[in-house]
Write a protein that holds these residues in place. Structure first.
Motif, PDB file in Angstrom:
ATOM      1  N   ILE A 109       0.821  -1.217   0.000  1.00  0.00           N
ATOM      2  CA  ILE A 109       0.000   0.000   0.000  1.00  0.00           C
ATOM      3  C   ILE A 109       0.849   1.260   0.000  1.00  0.00           C
ATOM      4  O   ILE A 109       0.435   2.304  -0.513  1.00  0.00           O
ATOM      5  N   THR A 110       2.072   1.184   0.528  1.00  0.00           N
ATOM      6  CA  THR A 110       2.943   2.366   0.534  1.00  0.00           C
ATOM      7  C   THR A 110       3.474   2.688  -0.856  1.00  0.00           C
ATOM      8  O   THR A 110       4.053   3.765  -1.061  1.00  0.00           O
ATOM      9  N   LEU A 111       3.290   1.783  -1.815  1.00  0.00           N
ATOM     10  CA  LEU A 111       3.733   2.010  -3.188  1.00  0.00           C
ATOM     11  C   LEU A 111       2.657   2.672  -4.038  1.00  0.00           C
ATOM     12  O   LEU A 111       2.897   2.920  -5.229  1.00  0.00           O
ATOM     13  N   LEU A 112       1.511   2.960  -3.442  1.00  0.00           N
ATOM     14  CA  LEU A 112       0.359   3.390  -4.221  1.00  0.00           C
ATOM     15  C   LEU A 112      -0.226   4.700  -3.692  1.00  0.00           C
ATOM     16  O   LEU A 112      -0.546   4.802  -2.508  1.00  0.00           O
ATOM     17  N   ASP A 113      -0.362   5.682  -4.559  1.00  0.00           N
ATOM     18  CA  ASP A 113      -1.011   6.946  -4.204  1.00  0.00           C
ATOM     19  C   ASP A 113      -1.531   7.578  -5.494  1.00  0.00           C
ATOM     20  O   ASP A 113      -0.744   7.937  -6.379  1.00  0.00           O
ATOM     21  N   PRO A 114      -2.856   7.698  -5.673  1.00  0.00           N
ATOM     22  CA  PRO A 114      -3.900   7.376  -4.691  1.00  0.00           C
ATOM     23  C   PRO A 114      -4.176   5.881  -4.617  1.00  0.00           C
ATOM     24  O   PRO A 114      -3.701   5.103  -5.444  1.00  0.00           O
ATOM     25  N   LEU A 115      -4.965   5.501  -3.607  1.00  0.00           N
ATOM     26  CA  LEU A 115      -5.341   4.107  -3.434  1.00  0.00           C
ATOM     27  C   LEU A 115      -6.285   3.660  -4.536  1.00  0.00           C
ATOM     28  O   LEU A 115      -6.992   4.476  -5.129  1.00  0.00           O
ATOM     29  N   ALA A 116      -6.294   2.363  -4.798  1.00  0.00           N
ATOM     30  CA  ALA A 116      -7.133   1.809  -5.865  1.00  0.00           C
ATOM     31  C   ALA A 116      -7.713   0.483  -5.389  1.00  0.00           C
ATOM     32  O   ALA A 116      -7.274  -0.589  -5.803  1.00  0.00           O
TER      33      ALA A 116
END
Length: 363
Positions: free
Chosen positions: A99-106
């Motif tokens: 999850i820390t690799l993703l912005d925004p969340l999907a």
């Protein structure tokens, strides 16, 4: 002179286990400079597990690999080779599909294909055993992304491969695992930090979906699509830990991997039981101590081993929202920092302050 063992987990998203241990030690030594401190950073299968093994195993090697991240963007990652006559690999989902690799969340579209690519790289290297660290995932795809990379076929009613991510599971009609790669000779062990089943009010969608960006309607979709997968994969969705990492535990069980206790195995690898002998206190901790912490997470495992050795345990956490039963002392960073926001903004400062507070309490 007292002997203090410092064995925290990571404070997710703010401080690694190694940095947390060092900060706690600095605070303690500022008050009691003559004490002997032994640092043993911990992990429970989630973020930081690979680092904990790397610190504990001599000659462990980080093996670089480029994978598809949670929404298919290239991610420079690595897995860990544990050398020996029967070499093992530690593959951490958080480092490939986290999850820390993703912005925004999907929440509906994130997937675990990159995790599968790192596993495939370890298999190609010829390892004898896999240690698969789950936790910190961005997705709720039931591990389908990883299994597809490893040779599984997930097809819609027309016989076409479904799209990656939970959204694709909504079209799933048939699963073919005949081409799935074999487990290595020594098998695969799932290192999970939760005991949640795949489905239901304690399942992957209901409990962890909101953390991954799903609203109430989204959680219903995630749950429905996982239920469709559960009817087609040969694994028991009620198995404790099947809901780990958005159901990746369930997918790996269908591959033939075995569920193992993440924190217990890390503790064994870093020799925690040995260093506890003759200690006067052990300090452990994590980002948030809550109702899930007693389900095999690092602080509880550390406290149990310390209890066996007759050593009291102190808990440090960013926030403490459950009764810290079995701990001789506890410090919440949010309490001493004046709130969660300042504690998260400067975690190492407040970890150091917590170490000093615990040292002062010993007189």
């Amino acid at each position: 002179m007292s002997r203090i063992v410092v064995a925290p987990d990571s404070f997710k998203g703010t401080a690694s286990a190694a940095d947390a241990a060092a900060a706690l030690a600095r605070g303690w030594h500022a008050v009691r400079p003559g004490d002997d401190l032994v640092l043993r950073p911990m992990a429970d299968g989630g973020e930081g597990t690979l680092d904990a093994f790397a610190a504990a195993v001599p000659d462990a090697r980080r093996m670089p690999v480029t994978v598809r991240g949670p929404v298919s963007e290239p991610v420079e990652s690595h897995w860990l080779l544990l050398p020996g006559d029967r070499p093992a690999a530690v593959v951490e989902l958080a480092a490939t599909s986290g999850i820390t690799l993703l912005d925004p969340l999907a929440p509906l579209d994130a997937h675990t294909a990159g995790f599968g690519e790192a596993i495939a790289a370890a298999l190609d290297h010829g390892v004898d055993r896999l240690l698969l660290a789950l936790g910190g995932s961005a997705s709720t795809d039931g591990g389908v992304g990883a299994l597809a990379v490893l040779g599984g076929r997930f097809l819609d009613a027309s016989g076409r491969p479904i799209k990656l991510g939970n959204r694709g599971l909504g079209a799933l009609a048939r699963v073919d695992l005949s081409g799935l790669r074999s487990l290595p000779p020594g098998g695969a062990v799932i290192l999970g930090d939760v005991t949640n089943p795949l489905l239901g009010p304690l399942g992957a969608a209901a409990v962890f979906g909101p953390q991954k960006g799903a609203d109430a309607a989204g959680v219903e979709v995630l749950e429905s699509n996982l239920a469709r997968l559960a009817r087609l994969l040969p694994a028991n969705p009620e198995t404790p830990g099947a809901g780990a990492a958005g159901g990746a535990g369930f997918g790996l069980l269908a591959w033939g991997a075995e569920m193992g206790g993440g924190a217990a195995l890390v503790a064994h690898t870093v020799g925690l039981a040995d260093v506890l002998q003759g200690a006067d206190l052990v300090i452990t901790g994590e980002g948030r101590f809550d109702g899930q912490s007693e389900a095999g997470k690092a602080p509880t495992v550390v406290a149990a081993l310390a209890g066996d050795a007759g050593v009291p345990t102190a808990l440090v956490a960013g926030a403490i929202t459950a009764d810290p039963r079995g701990f001789a002392a506890s410090v919440a960073l949010a309490a001493i920092a004046g709130g969660s926001a300042p504690a998260m903004a400067e975690p190492l400062r407040w970890l150091q302050a917590a170490g000093a507070e615990l040292a002062r309490s010993r007189g």
